[in-house]
Design a protein around this motif. Structure first.
Motif, short mmCIF file in Angstrom:
data_model
loop_
_atom_site.label_atom_id
_atom_site.label_comp_id
_atom_site.label_asym_id
_atom_site.label_seq_id
_atom_site.Cartn_x
_atom_site.Cartn_y
_atom_site.Cartn_z
N UNK A 158 0.84 -1.20 0.00
CA UNK A 158 0.00 0.00 0.00
C UNK A 158 0.87 1.25 0.00
N UNK A 159 0.46 2.25 -0.76
CA UNK A 159 1.17 3.53 -0.81
C UNK A 159 0.14 4.65 -0.69
N UNK A 160 0.35 5.54 0.28
CA UNK A 160 -0.54 6.69 0.46
C UNK A 160 0.30 7.96 0.54
N UNK A 161 -0.04 8.92 -0.31
CA UNK A 161 0.73 10.17 -0.34
C UNK A 161 0.37 11.06 0.84
N UNK A 162 1.40 11.60 1.50
CA UNK A 162 1.20 12.46 2.67
C UNK A 162 1.54 13.91 2.39
N UNK A 163 2.11 14.17 1.23
CA UNK A 163 2.60 15.52 0.95
C UNK A 163 4.04 15.66 1.40
N UNK A 164 4.64 16.82 1.13
CA UNK A 164 6.04 17.08 1.49
C UNK A 164 6.99 16.05 0.87
N UNK A 165 6.59 15.49 -0.26
CA UNK A 165 7.46 14.55 -0.96
C UNK A 165 7.56 13.19 -0.32
N UNK A 166 6.61 12.87 0.60
CA UNK A 166 6.66 11.61 1.33
C UNK A 166 5.40 10.78 1.14
N UNK A 167 5.58 9.48 1.15
CA UNK A 167 4.47 8.53 1.10
C UNK A 167 4.51 7.64 2.33
#
Length: 251
Positions: free
Chosen positions: A53-62
């Motif tokens: 699973x991959x979820x984007x968090x913003x600030x260039x991070x997942x």
């Protein structure tokens, strides 16, 4: 003019759909490349994992969940969007409130899903290993009793305390217990003797548990049930349980 307008709209819609499809394909390719890079970094360290699973968090991070292939254990990670940098998802400091809220939300969801997965496996073991389960029924006056499923070790001091409060548990529900050999070889031998000597008599079973939960009782001899105990102890460990007493409460 109407025909031209409609045709122009159709052309615009077609190009719009094409653009959406290209964007989705690009995102998929980026995600696939990121996953391969993450899996490759682990493989360089002789660990085989699969990105689940991959979820984007913003600030260039997942927020990324990977599963280790041998044990099946799942790990939460913070990973840069390109998959080049991997870090634990535990202690992260940020003054970006939106980022922090997203991170806390996905971590909580991961922990909940992990707990539900472990509990499902444990309940399955209780159902499959009925011969290892010691049952104590709720007090007669209890209406709509719940059930407590307890994984316990005879050498665990916290398990000793839990056993001392058994009567309190029975004031609200039934107790089903499996004694494992988590802590040391003595734990395995004690669990085997308990399995060998248990009966359908609750009072006798309570005396039996207190007998082997005695800290001073170590030289107890060999039991033919030792292999059986080692097998279901291994199954419970593989389910994800890392400490005892492990307690599941069900209505």
């Amino acid at each position: 003019m109407k025909i031209l307008t409609i045709c122009a709209f159709c052309v615009s819609l077609a190009f719009g759909e094409s653009g959406i499809i290209q964007a989705l394909q690009s995102q998929f390719q980026e995600s696939s490349a990121q996953s391969k890079r993450i899996e490759g970094i682990f493989k360089e360290r002789d660990v085989n994992v699969k990105v689940l699973k991959v979820q984007n968090l913003g600030n260039g991070l997942d927020f990324v969940i990977v599963q280790e292939e041998k044990q099946g254990e799942r790990m939460p990670l913070l990973v840069t969007n390109n998959g080049a940098v991997i870090m634990p998802a535990s202690d992260v400091w940020s003054d970006d409130k939106e980022f922090s809220q997203k991170l806390e939300s996905v971590r909580s969801q991961f922990q909940q899903e992990k707990r539900e997965g472990i509990e499902s496996k444990i309940l399955e073991i209780f159902s499959k290993r009925k011969e290892a389960v010691i049952t104590f029924k709720a007090k007669p006056h209890v209406k709509n009793p719940k059930t407590f499923y307890i994984v316990s070790d005879a050498n665990c001091p916290y398990c000793h305390s839990e056993l001392e409060h058994l009567d309190e548990r029975l004031e609200s529900g039934h107790v089903k217990m499996i004694v494992v050999g988590f802590l040391d070889l003595s734990s395995v031998h004690k669990a085997a003797k308990i399995l060998e000597e248990k009966s359908n008599d609750e009072a006798k079973n309570l005396i039996l548990l207190k007998k082997y939960y005695n800290k001073e009782r170590d030289n107890i001899g060999f039991s033919p049930k030792i292999n059986q105990v080692m097998q279901y102890t291994k199954e419970i460990s593989a389910s994800g349980v890392r400490g005892v007493p492990y307690i599941i409460e069900r209505d």
